[in-house]
Design a protein around this motif. Structure first.
Motif, PDB file in Angstrom:
ATOM      1  N   ASN A 332       0.812  -1.219   0.000  1.00 20.93           N
ATOM      2  CA  ASN A 332       0.000   0.000   0.000  1.00 20.93           C
ATOM      3  C   ASN A 332       0.844   1.267   0.000  1.00 20.93           C
ATOM      4  OD1 ASN A 332      -2.477  -1.306  -0.047  1.00 20.93           O
ATOM      5  ND2 ASN A 332      -2.659  -1.383   2.183  1.00 20.93           N
ATOM      6  N   GLU A 333       2.076   1.150   0.476  1.00 22.57           N
ATOM      7  CA  GLU A 333       2.959   2.315   0.525  1.00 22.57           C
ATOM      8  C   GLU A 333       3.702   2.549  -0.786  1.00 22.57           C
ATOM      9  OE1 GLU A 333       3.420   4.616   3.079  1.00 22.57           O
ATOM     10  OE2 GLU A 333       1.591   3.647   3.804  1.00 22.57           O
ATOM     11  N   THR A 334       3.425   1.722  -1.803  1.00 23.70           N
ATOM     12  CA  THR A 334       4.137   1.856  -3.083  1.00 23.70           C
ATOM     13  C   THR A 334       3.307   2.567  -4.144  1.00 23.70           C
ATOM     14  OG1 THR A 334       3.332  -0.281  -3.953  1.00 23.70           O
ATOM     15  CG2 THR A 334       5.360  -0.306  -2.626  1.00 23.70           C
ATOM     16  N   GLU A 335       2.097   2.997  -3.800  1.00 27.23           N
ATOM     17  CA  GLU A 335       1.221   3.621  -4.796  1.00 27.23           C
ATOM     18  C   GLU A 335       1.891   4.846  -5.405  1.00 27.23           C
ATOM     19  OE1 GLU A 335      -2.557   4.451  -3.142  1.00 27.23           O
ATOM     20  OE2 GLU A 335      -2.994   2.358  -2.618  1.00 27.23           O
ATOM     21  N   ASP A 336       1.866   4.887  -6.734  1.00 31.87           N
ATOM     22  CA  ASP A 336       2.451   5.997  -7.500  1.00 31.87           C
ATOM     23  C   ASP A 336       3.955   6.124  -7.265  1.00 31.87           C
ATOM     24  OD1 ASP A 336      -0.130   6.684  -8.394  1.00 31.87           O
ATOM     25  OD2 ASP A 336      -0.473   7.839  -6.558  1.00 31.87           O
ATOM     26  N   GLY A 337       4.562   5.040  -6.789  1.00 32.74           N
ATOM     27  CA  GLY A 337       6.002   5.088  -6.556  1.00 32.74           C
ATOM     28  C   GLY A 337       6.775   4.980  -7.856  1.00 32.74           C
ATOM     29  N   LYS A 338       7.831   5.759  -7.978  1.00 35.28           N
ATOM     30  CA  LYS A 338       8.684   5.747  -9.162  1.00 35.28           C
ATOM     31  C   LYS A 338       9.743   4.649  -9.009  1.00 35.28           C
ATOM     32  CE  LYS A 338      11.936   8.628 -11.756  1.00 35.28           C
ATOM     33  NZ  LYS A 338      12.662   9.922 -11.774  1.00 35.28           N
ATOM     34  N   GLU A 339      10.020   3.948 -10.105  1.00 41.06           N
ATOM     35  CA  GLU A 339      11.021   2.883 -10.038  1.00 41.06           C
ATOM     36  C   GLU A 339      12.377   3.466  -9.686  1.00 41.06           C
ATOM     37  OE1 GLU A 339      10.983  -0.591 -12.777  1.00 41.06           O
ATOM     38  OE2 GLU A 339      12.954   0.174 -13.404  1.00 41.06           O
ATOM     39  N   LYS A 340      12.993   2.915  -8.671  1.00 44.88           N
ATOM     40  CA  LYS A 340      14.292   3.398  -8.212  1.00 44.88           C
ATOM     41  C   LYS A 340      15.411   2.876  -9.114  1.00 44.88           C
ATOM     42  CE  LYS A 340      12.895   3.619  -3.331  1.00 44.88           C
ATOM     43  NZ  LYS A 340      13.115   5.034  -3.053  1.00 44.88           N
ATOM     44  N   ASP A 341      16.512   3.614  -9.154  1.00 46.54           N
ATOM     45  CA  ASP A 341      17.677   3.196  -9.936  1.00 46.54           C
ATOM     46  C   ASP A 341      18.174   1.816  -9.485  1.00 46.54           C
ATOM     47  OD1 ASP A 341      17.561   5.568 -11.322  1.00 46.54           O
ATOM     48  OD2 ASP A 341      19.101   6.568 -10.108  1.00 46.54           O
ATOM     49  N   PHE A 342      18.056   1.558  -8.190  1.00 47.50           N
ATOM     50  CA  PHE A 342      18.496   0.269  -7.638  1.00 47.50           C
ATOM     51  C   PHE A 342      17.686  -0.880  -8.230  1.00 47.50           C
ATOM     52  CE2 PHE A 342      18.526  -2.764  -3.895  1.00 47.50           C
ATOM     53  CZ  PHE A 342      19.877  -3.115  -4.006  1.00 47.50           C
ATOM     54  N   VAL A 343      16.378  -0.668  -8.397  1.00 49.28           N
ATOM     55  CA  VAL A 343      15.514  -1.683  -8.995  1.00 49.28           C
ATOM     56  C   VAL A 343      15.902  -1.907 -10.457  1.00 49.28           C
ATOM     57  CG1 VAL A 343      13.134  -2.262  -9.622  1.00 49.28           C
ATOM     58  CG2 VAL A 343      13.617  -1.180  -7.411  1.00 49.28           C
TER      59      VAL A 343
END
Length: 553
Positions: A332-343
């Motif tokens: 639920n805390e990932t909504e609208d989250g941008k993909e991180k460089d680490f990912v």
């Protein structure tokens, strides 16, 4: 008619009220009143198994099939000790195994009376609860017996659940069956408390504030994985999620984690700064070693018992909660989250490793056998549940399987792998096929799993036989011992053909790539069952095939 033993009738009544409907029963005279009751009771289906060690794992397999408690009942004496391996495995997998043992009266313990040992708490610390029932002589003792059984049955579900031991002393005479119906026993209902999850949301927000968040999913039951597929996909947008096939029910290629770790070497860029570990054990030793070198600012461990299980030696927080709930909260805390460089960095590495894997054509070996097995399953769209033995078998499965793998990874022992698959197949014999991929030492050690009158035709066994413990050829330095093959790796020349003949199992064998390909077709399309395909390989070739595989990365 039921037994006239009051403690046995109280126990039987409460098992029924608890909704327990499967019992694996072992032979014996002292436990005969219990076995008689279980077989008489119309609400409980009984499965006779002679070998107690196998019986414990058969019952464990049944708990995996339906996620419900299953009884295994043994007689007094050393019979109980043989259930200890299954109890330990159930303990570390949090499986609701109810171990019921008959016992001799207390006054005869240590008096050189037959089959009489100290049975109370014998299985501790690898059970959630141990109780020894009284033989009631008055109302208060009846109440005490009832209460102890309720407590034990509750413990199968508390703090993540697990096995329990109910020890039942029974005085002679043993063989009187003159009670027309079970007593209407008091069932004490358990209602686990709900806790405030606000702090978990706060920790999730802190977790995703890291530049390099990583989530490790250890062994999880398939129901949890299936219920959280969407949540896990959401997590993958904002964190690197590493999961072996012990925690992945998505039909997709196995994640090449070991291959990536081989590729990246000591590159610090791939180490996480925030780490979340949910679920049970992981197979990969490389991954454990990699994460133990990671300097994490935040390292969260999640389990239902609240135990301080610091696998990666960097834990900062423990969340007591069930995996499904915590995965949902973090998702639920990932909504609208941008993909991180680490990912993105890890995605590129995974894609590269998968591309390399596709190009590998191994020599005839166990590696090739497992690869071909899974390729044929995909090509022919074969549906079924997968059970793997420990040691090399499950490591190969984690390379080539594209579906969930069951494996006794709680203790990682070789005993009981076949029995567990047999138990699952018996419980689901009308619903799905069960495929067991197992090494030779695991198979021959547990061959009594096939000495079972309930053996189901939906079971198929792929036996990887290289004449000993193949993994010992992978351990650097052990080749310097002149006793590696004969004593340490248990070198042998045994075949399963005679065992299959004894138990009316269809037998197939393969000694080369052509026979492997032809007999896998027969293996998957056999109109009779159970069926076993024994693949004979050379341990040195197996070791070299695996070295060649990892050298490609």
């Amino acid at each position: 008619m039921y037994s006239n033993k009051e403690n046995v009738n109280i126990l039987t009544s409460l098992l029924v009220k608890e909704g327990i409907n499967k019992a694996v029963v072992c032979p014996g005279s002292r436990n005969s009143p219990i076995v008689h009751n279980l077989c008489t009771c119309p609400d409980i289906e009984c499965f006779p198994v002679t070998d107690e060690r196998s019986a414990g794992f058969v019952a464990l397999g049944m708990t995996l099939a339906d996620n419900d408690p299953v009884v295994v009942c043994v007689t007094s004496g050393s019979a109980l000790l043989n259930v200890a391996p299954a109890a330990a495995e159930a303990y570390y997998q949090n499986r609701p195994l109810i171990i019921i043992s008959a016992d001799r009266p207390t006054q005869w313990i240590d008096q050189q009376d037959g089959q009489t040992i100290q049975q109370h708490q014998t299985l501790e610390p690898n059970v959630r609860k141990s109780v020894t029932l009284p033989e009631p002589h008055n109302e208060e003792e009846h109440w005490f017996c009832n209460r102890l059984i309720n407590e034990a049955l509750h413990a199968t579900r508390l703090n993540g659940g697990g096995p329990v031991h109910i020890n039942v002393p029974i005085s002679e005479p043993l063989f009187e069956y003159n009670v027309p119906q079970l007593p209407n026993e008091r069932k004490i209902s358990l209602h686990p408390a709900s806790t405030d999850d606000n702090y978990v949301y706060e920790m999730a927000a802190d977790f995703f504030s890291g530049k390099k968040p990583m989530i490790i999913l250890g062994q999880l039951i398939p129901e949890v994985v299936g219920n959280t597929l969407d949540a896990i996909e959401a997590l993958k947008k904002c964190a690197v999620v590493i999961q072996e096939k012990l925690a992945d029910d998505d039909i997709a290629p196995a994640q090449p984690t070991d291959e990536v770790l081989k590729m990246i070497g000591e590159d610090e860029a791939y180490h996480p700064d925030h780490l979340l570990y949910i679920g049970g054990t992981i197979v990969s030793k490389r991954l454990r070693q990699f994460l133990r070198k990671s300097k994490c600012k935040m390292s969260i461990v999640v389990n239902e018992s609240g135990a301080c299980c610091d696998t990666f030696m960097n834990a900062t927080d423990i969340i007591q909660g069930c995996a499904e709930d915590v995965i949902g909260i973090f998702a639920n805390e990932t909504e609208d989250g941008k993909e991180k460089d680490f990912v993105s960095l890890w995605k590129k590495a995974f894609d590269k490793a998968l591309a390399i894997r596709e190009t590998i054509n191994p020599r005839f070996s166990q590696l090739l056998a497992v690869k071909t097995f899974h390729e044929k399953m995909r090509e022919e769209a074969i549906d079924g549940e997968l059970f793997y033995g420990n040691s090399m078998a499950v490591r190969l499965g984690n390379i080539f399987s594209d579906q969930y793998i069951y494996v006794n990874r709680g203790v990682n022992g070789i005993e009981g792998s076949l029995s567990t698959a047999v138990g699952y197949a018996i419980a689901h014999q009308e619903e799905e096929d069960v495929y067991c991929v197992i090494g030779d030492l695991s198979f021959f050690y547990d061959q009594n799993a096939l000495w079972n009158e309930s053996l189901s035709p939906n079971l198929s066994i792929l036996l990887l036989n290289n004449g000993g413990g193949g993994i010992f050829h992978q351990l650097s330095g052990l080749e310097h011992s002149p006793y590696r093959d004969s004593a340490i790796a248990a070198q042998h020349t045994t075949s399963a053909e005679g065992i299959c003949q004894a138990h009316d199992i269809v037998y197939l064998s393969a000694h080369n790539e052509k026979e492997l390909d032809e007999n896998l077709d027969k293996f998957f399309n056999s109109e009779e069952g159970p069926v076993l395909l024994e693949v004979f390989t050379n341990a040195a070739d197996d070791a070299q095939a695996l070295r060649d595989y990892y050298q490609a990365f």
